[in-house]
Design an enzyme around this catalytic site. Structure first.
Site, mmCIF file in Angstrom:
data_model
loop_
_atom_site.group_PDB
_atom_site.id
_atom_site.type_symbol
_atom_site.label_atom_id
_atom_site.label_comp_id
_atom_site.label_asym_id
_atom_site.label_seq_id
_atom_site.Cartn_x
_atom_site.Cartn_y
_atom_site.Cartn_z
ATOM 1 C CE LYS A 15 -1.989 -1.164 3.798
ATOM 2 N NZ LYS A 15 -1.318 -2.432 4.119
ATOM 3 N NE ARG A 90 -4.770 -1.156 9.912
ATOM 4 C CZ ARG A 90 -3.684 -0.811 9.239
ATOM 5 N NH1 ARG A 90 -3.628 0.413 8.693
ATOM 6 N NH2 ARG A 90 -2.726 -1.626 9.180
ATOM 7 N NE ARG A 129 7.643 -2.298 6.234
ATOM 8 C CZ ARG A 129 6.448 -2.095 6.421
ATOM 9 N NH1 ARG A 129 5.745 -1.854 5.472
ATOM 10 N NH2 ARG A 129 5.940 -2.806 7.358
ATOM 11 N NE ARG A 162 6.169 -0.065 9.820
ATOM 12 C CZ ARG A 162 5.076 -0.196 8.959
ATOM 13 N NH1 ARG A 162 4.821 0.798 7.844
ATOM 14 N NH2 ARG A 162 3.936 -0.760 9.742
ATOM 15 N NE ARG A 173 2.270 -4.690 11.080
ATOM 16 C CZ ARG A 173 2.976 -4.500 10.478
ATOM 17 N NH1 ARG A 173 4.311 -4.953 10.602
ATOM 18 N NH2 ARG A 173 3.094 -3.775 9.051
HETATM 19 P P1 AP5 Z 1 4.693 -1.552 1.853
HETATM 20 O O1 AP5 Z 1 4.678 -0.886 0.589
HETATM 21 O O2 AP5 Z 1 5.415 -1.145 2.763
HETATM 22 O O3 AP5 Z 1 3.480 -2.442 2.217
HETATM 23 P P2 AP5 Z 1 2.320 -1.737 3.065
HETATM 24 O O4 AP5 Z 1 1.010 -2.404 2.667
HETATM 25 O O5 AP5 Z 1 2.357 -0.294 3.040
HETATM 26 O O6 AP5 Z 1 2.423 -2.374 4.556
HETATM 27 P P3 AP5 Z 1 2.310 -1.850 6.128
HETATM 28 O O7 AP5 Z 1 3.300 -2.884 6.887
HETATM 29 O O8 AP5 Z 1 3.050 -0.374 5.977
HETATM 30 O O9 AP5 Z 1 0.949 -1.858 6.338
HETATM 31 P P4 AP5 Z 1 0.000 -1.859 7.663
HETATM 32 O O10 AP5 Z 1 -1.094 -1.700 7.037
HETATM 33 O O11 AP5 Z 1 0.526 -3.006 8.628
HETATM 34 O O12 AP5 Z 1 0.886 -0.549 8.457
HETATM 35 P P5 AP5 Z 1 0.306 0.865 8.647
HETATM 36 O O13 AP5 Z 1 1.571 1.605 8.839
HETATM 37 O O14 AP5 Z 1 -0.737 1.137 7.987
HETATM 38 O O15 AP5 Z 1 5.602 -2.978 1.205
HETATM 39 C C1 AP5 Z 1 6.226 -3.821 2.035
HETATM 40 C C2 AP5 Z 1 7.367 -4.384 1.909
HETATM 41 O O16 AP5 Z 1 7.608 -4.986 0.368
HETATM 42 C C3 AP5 Z 1 8.545 -3.280 1.291
HETATM 43 O O17 AP5 Z 1 9.835 -3.514 1.780
HETATM 44 C C4 AP5 Z 1 8.402 -3.140 -0.220
HETATM 45 O O18 AP5 Z 1 9.631 -2.812 -0.839
HETATM 46 C C5 AP5 Z 1 7.977 -4.581 -0.617
HETATM 47 N N1 AP5 Z 1 7.293 -4.456 -1.655
HETATM 48 C C6 AP5 Z 1 6.031 -3.704 -1.922
HETATM 49 N N2 AP5 Z 1 5.434 -4.080 -3.069
HETATM 50 C C7 AP5 Z 1 6.269 -4.916 -3.731
HETATM 51 C C8 AP5 Z 1 5.994 -5.944 -4.734
HETATM 52 N N3 AP5 Z 1 5.012 -5.712 -5.795
HETATM 53 N N4 AP5 Z 1 7.196 -6.901 -5.127
HETATM 54 C C9 AP5 Z 1 7.937 -6.861 -4.256
HETATM 55 N N5 AP5 Z 1 8.136 -6.353 -3.070
HETATM 56 C C10 AP5 Z 1 7.227 -5.509 -2.782
HETATM 57 O O19 AP5 Z 1 -0.018 0.465 10.329
HETATM 58 C C11 AP5 Z 1 1.022 0.303 11.180
HETATM 59 C C12 AP5 Z 1 0.070 0.346 12.540
HETATM 60 O O20 AP5 Z 1 -0.349 1.502 12.846
HETATM 61 C C13 AP5 Z 1 -0.950 -0.643 12.809
HETATM 62 O O21 AP5 Z 1 -0.653 -1.984 13.191
HETATM 63 C C14 AP5 Z 1 -1.779 -0.072 13.850
HETATM 64 O O22 AP5 Z 1 -1.229 -0.345 15.096
HETATM 65 C C15 AP5 Z 1 -1.713 1.521 13.498
HETATM 66 N N6 AP5 Z 1 -2.644 1.916 12.629
HETATM 67 C C16 AP5 Z 1 -2.482 2.292 11.190
HETATM 68 N N7 AP5 Z 1 -3.917 2.664 10.682
HETATM 69 C C17 AP5 Z 1 -4.697 2.350 11.676
HETATM 70 C C18 AP5 Z 1 -6.282 2.355 11.572
HETATM 71 N N8 AP5 Z 1 -6.896 2.964 10.519
HETATM 72 N N9 AP5 Z 1 -6.921 2.137 12.648
HETATM 73 C C19 AP5 Z 1 -6.187 1.678 13.980
HETATM 74 N N10 AP5 Z 1 -4.838 1.499 13.916
HETATM 75 C C20 AP5 Z 1 -4.069 1.804 12.738
#
Ligand code: AP5
Length: 220
Positions: A15, A90, A129, A162, A173
């Site tokens: 994402k 979410r 990552r 991270r 997660r």
């Molecule tokens: P990346 O693009 O970083 O993936 P992502 O989907 O953004 O993963 P996240 O871990 O950031 O998502 P998340 O939803 O768990 O975290 P968030 O920060 O929202 O890609 C991942 C890796 O793969 C990278 O190394 C990249 O280079 C590689 N990659 C990408 N695409 C690729 C491809 N096509 N091929 C090969 N490699 C690839 O949330 C974190 C925390 O915040 C949550 O756990 C929660 O505690 C809190 N939080 C956030 N939002 C909310 C909410 N709405 N409500 C409540 N709590 C929340």
């Protein structure tokens, strides 16, 4: 006309990687709830103090805190023309709140892109990552390495792992996603807002698929 798009999908599906590419192509800001929480944690704000414990444990931050933070972010002038939402909503309660807060602005969700990948693809993506705090750039040790190991190509800052990418937190997660966020897929599909994209393709192919569908579905 304002455009509000949601990127839905499990941790590690890409994402954040795609949102950065799409935001510049579409000319709307990238609004990431995870990035906003992490900035508050780094800035030692009251919101960051509350959120840190949930982030560290891989649990969702309570809805009222999260909704308030997004409401405030969407009120900023750069979001007047729309936004690309990454990581929000979410929960069903967050989805309802998003409808309400966009309705107050005379707007509505235009599209939901559902990025999909199998859990066995997600785990190695998260463990490899590396991110740059300063530029926000996302790398992967194997799939998308920086030119010099451990150093950001964009600004030369050190790359970090991270805290919530530890194996036990990653598993939680993914479980939390399946339990609390995956139900949104059916909700948005029933409203005919959702389309699916194969997140297991290479990064450029995912971007192409997303842009093609977004342009086709939002063409006047
Ligand atoms: P990346 O693009 O970083 O993936 P992502 O989907 O953004 O993963 P996240 O871990 O950031 O998502 P998340 O939803 O768990 O975290 P968030 O920060 O929202 O890609 C991942 C890796 O793969 C990278 O190394 C990249 O280079 C590689 N990659 C990408 N695409 C690729 C491809 N096509 N091929 C090969 N490699 C690839 O949330 C974190 C925390 O915040 C949550 O756990 C929660 O505690 C809190 N939080 C956030 N939002 C909310 C909410 N709405 N409500 C409540 N709590 C929340």
């Amino acid at each position: 006309m304002a455009r509000y798009l949601i990127l839905l999908g499990p941790p590690g599906v890409g994402k954040g990687t795609q949102a950065r590419r799409l935001a510049s192509a579409l000319g709307i800001p990238h609004v990431s709830s995870g990035d906003l929480f992490r900035a508050n944690v780094d800035g030692a704000t009251e919101l960051g103090r509350v959120a840190k414990d949930y982030l560290d444990r891989g649990l969702l931050v309570p809805d009222d805190v999260t909704i308030g933070m997004i409401d405030e972010r969407l009120a900023r002038p750069d979001c007047a023309g729309g936004a690309l939402l990454d990581g929000f909503p979410r929960t069903v309660a967050q989805a309802q709140a998003l409808d309400d807060l966009l309705a107050r602005r005379g707007a509505a969700i235009d599209l939901v892109a559902d990025l999909r990948a199998r859990p066995e693809v997600l785990v190695p993506r998260l463990s490899g990552r590396r991110t740059c705090k300063a530029s926000g750039h996302i790398y992967h040790e194997a799939y998308n390495p920086p030119a010099r190991p451990g150093v950001c190509d964009v600004d030369g800052s050190p790359l970090i792992q991270r805290d919530d990418d530890r194996p036990e937190t990653v598993e939680r997660r993914i479980r939390v996603y399946l339990e609390q966020t995956a139900p949104l897929e059916a909700l948005y599909r029933a409203r005919r807002l959702l389309f699916e994209v194969d997140g297991e393709q290479p990064v450029e192919a995912v971007t192409d698929s997303l842009l093609r569908e977004i342009r086709r579905r939002t063409a006047a």
